[in-house]
Design a protein around this motif. Structure first.
Motif, PDB file in Angstrom:
ATOM      1  N   LYS A  26       0.859  -1.119   0.068  1.00  0.00           N
ATOM      2  CA  LYS A  26       0.055  -0.096   0.109  1.00  0.00           C
ATOM      3  C   LYS A  26       0.888   1.283  -0.099  1.00  0.00           C
ATOM      4  CE  LYS A  26      -2.339   0.996   3.934  1.00  0.00           C
ATOM      5  NZ  LYS A  26      -3.402   1.013   5.057  1.00  0.00           N
ATOM      6  N   TRP A  27       1.763   1.323   0.999  1.00  0.00           N
ATOM      7  CA  TRP A  27       2.774   2.370   0.912  1.00  0.00           C
ATOM      8  C   TRP A  27       3.431   2.674  -0.170  1.00  0.00           C
ATOM      9  CZ3 TRP A  27       0.297   6.072   3.454  1.00  0.00           C
ATOM     10  CH2 TRP A  27      -0.407   5.677   4.645  1.00  0.00           C
ATOM     11  N   GLY A  28       4.291   1.381  -0.520  1.00  0.00           N
ATOM     12  CA  GLY A  28       5.007   1.527  -1.724  1.00  0.00           C
ATOM     13  C   GLY A  28       4.421   2.081  -2.847  1.00  0.00           C
ATOM     14  N   SER A  29       3.102   1.550  -3.261  1.00  0.00           N
ATOM     15  CA  SER A  29       2.639   2.282  -4.372  1.00  0.00           C
ATOM     16  C   SER A  29       2.025   3.554  -4.230  1.00  0.00           C
ATOM     17  CB  SER A  29       0.749   1.329  -4.478  1.00  0.00           C
ATOM     18  OG  SER A  29       1.221  -0.209  -4.537  1.00  0.00           O
ATOM     19  N   LEU A  30       1.874   4.172  -3.094  1.00  0.00           N
ATOM     20  CA  LEU A  30       1.632   5.557  -3.009  1.00  0.00           C
ATOM     21  C   LEU A  30       2.996   6.486  -3.079  1.00  0.00           C
ATOM     22  CD1 LEU A  30      -0.037   7.952  -2.050  1.00  0.00           C
ATOM     23  CD2 LEU A  30       0.713   7.504   0.163  1.00  0.00           C
ATOM     24  N   ALA A  31       3.945   5.620  -2.680  1.00  0.00           N
ATOM     25  CA  ALA A  31       5.291   6.312  -2.844  1.00  0.00           C
ATOM     26  C   ALA A  31       5.749   6.437  -4.484  1.00  0.00           C
ATOM     27  CB  ALA A  31       6.378   5.862  -2.125  1.00  0.00           C
ATOM     28  N   LEU A  32       5.311   5.162  -5.128  1.00  0.00           N
ATOM     29  CA  LEU A  32       5.822   5.188  -6.437  1.00  0.00           C
ATOM     30  C   LEU A  32       4.750   6.265  -7.347  1.00  0.00           C
ATOM     31  CD1 LEU A  32       7.441   3.810  -8.676  1.00  0.00           C
ATOM     32  CD2 LEU A  32       5.701   2.008  -8.600  1.00  0.00           C
ATOM     33  N   SER A  33       3.716   6.007  -6.940  1.00  0.00           N
ATOM     34  CA  SER A  33       2.629   7.088  -7.771  1.00  0.00           C
ATOM     35  C   SER A  33       2.911   8.591  -7.613  1.00  0.00           C
ATOM     36  CB  SER A  33       1.307   6.900  -7.281  1.00  0.00           C
ATOM     37  OG  SER A  33       1.238   7.168  -5.968  1.00  0.00           O
ATOM     38  N   ALA A  34       3.427   8.938  -6.419  1.00  0.00           N
ATOM     39  CA  ALA A  34       3.787  10.428  -6.053  1.00  0.00           C
ATOM     40  C   ALA A  34       5.222  10.482  -7.089  1.00  0.00           C
ATOM     41  CB  ALA A  34       4.195  10.588  -4.584  1.00  0.00           C
ATOM     42  N   VAL A  35       5.985   9.799  -6.831  1.00  0.00           N
ATOM     43  CA  VAL A  35       7.193   9.920  -7.631  1.00  0.00           C
ATOM     44  C   VAL A  35       6.899   9.826  -9.210  1.00  0.00           C
ATOM     45  CG1 VAL A  35       9.550   8.923  -8.200  1.00  0.00           C
ATOM     46  CG2 VAL A  35       8.897   9.165  -5.703  1.00  0.00           C
ATOM     47  N   LEU A  36       6.068   9.069  -9.674  1.00  0.00           N
ATOM     48  CA  LEU A  36       6.068   9.016 -11.107  1.00  0.00           C
ATOM     49  C   LEU A  36       5.106  10.364 -11.614  1.00  0.00           C
ATOM     50  CD1 LEU A  36       5.364   5.332 -11.870  1.00  0.00           C
ATOM     51  CD2 LEU A  36       7.337   6.478 -12.627  1.00  0.00           C
ATOM     52  N   THR A  37       4.184  10.696 -10.701  1.00  0.00           N
ATOM     53  CA  THR A  37       3.462  11.872 -11.068  1.00  0.00           C
ATOM     54  C   THR A  37       4.454  13.144 -11.267  1.00  0.00           C
ATOM     55  OG1 THR A  37       1.604  11.194  -9.877  1.00  0.00           O
ATOM     56  CG2 THR A  37       1.711  13.686 -10.471  1.00  0.00           C
ATOM     57  N   SER A  38       5.548  13.277 -10.277  1.00  0.00           N
ATOM     58  CA  SER A  38       6.209  14.379 -10.388  1.00  0.00           C
ATOM     59  C   SER A  38       7.266  14.319 -11.406  1.00  0.00           C
ATOM     60  CB  SER A  38       7.238  14.475  -9.081  1.00  0.00           C
ATOM     61  OG  SER A  38       6.295  14.391  -7.912  1.00  0.00           O
TER      62      SER A  38
END
Length: 74
Positions: A26-38
């Motif tokens: 769950k938290w890894g997916s959130l981190a990945l989505s934030a980094v990819l969005t940026s």
């Protein structure tokens, strides 16, 4: 060798491992989505670094707010 009796085995370790895996996913997916969005907004649009950073922070904050565990009522 002991006979097998359904439902008598202690599964605390398996339950803890399953819970830990779900939290990491769950938290890894959130981190990945934030980094990819940026990164996508920074390099693939005219938003630039600041626009990508702001969008990534918004995704991260919204994700933390939505994904945090609610206290369970007993």
């Amino acid at each position: 060798m002991a006979d097998y009796h359904r439902g008598e085995m202690d599964i605390q370790e398996q339950a803890s491992t399953f819970h830990a895996f779900n939290l990491m996913a769950k938290w890894g997916s959130l981190a990945l989505s934030a980094v990819l969005t940026s990164l996508v907004l920074w390099f693939c649009t005219s938003a630039g670094f600041l626009g990508g950073l702001i969008a990534g922070v918004i995704v991260a904050v919204a994700g933390v707010f939505l994904l945090k565990e609610k206290p369970q009522a007993h």
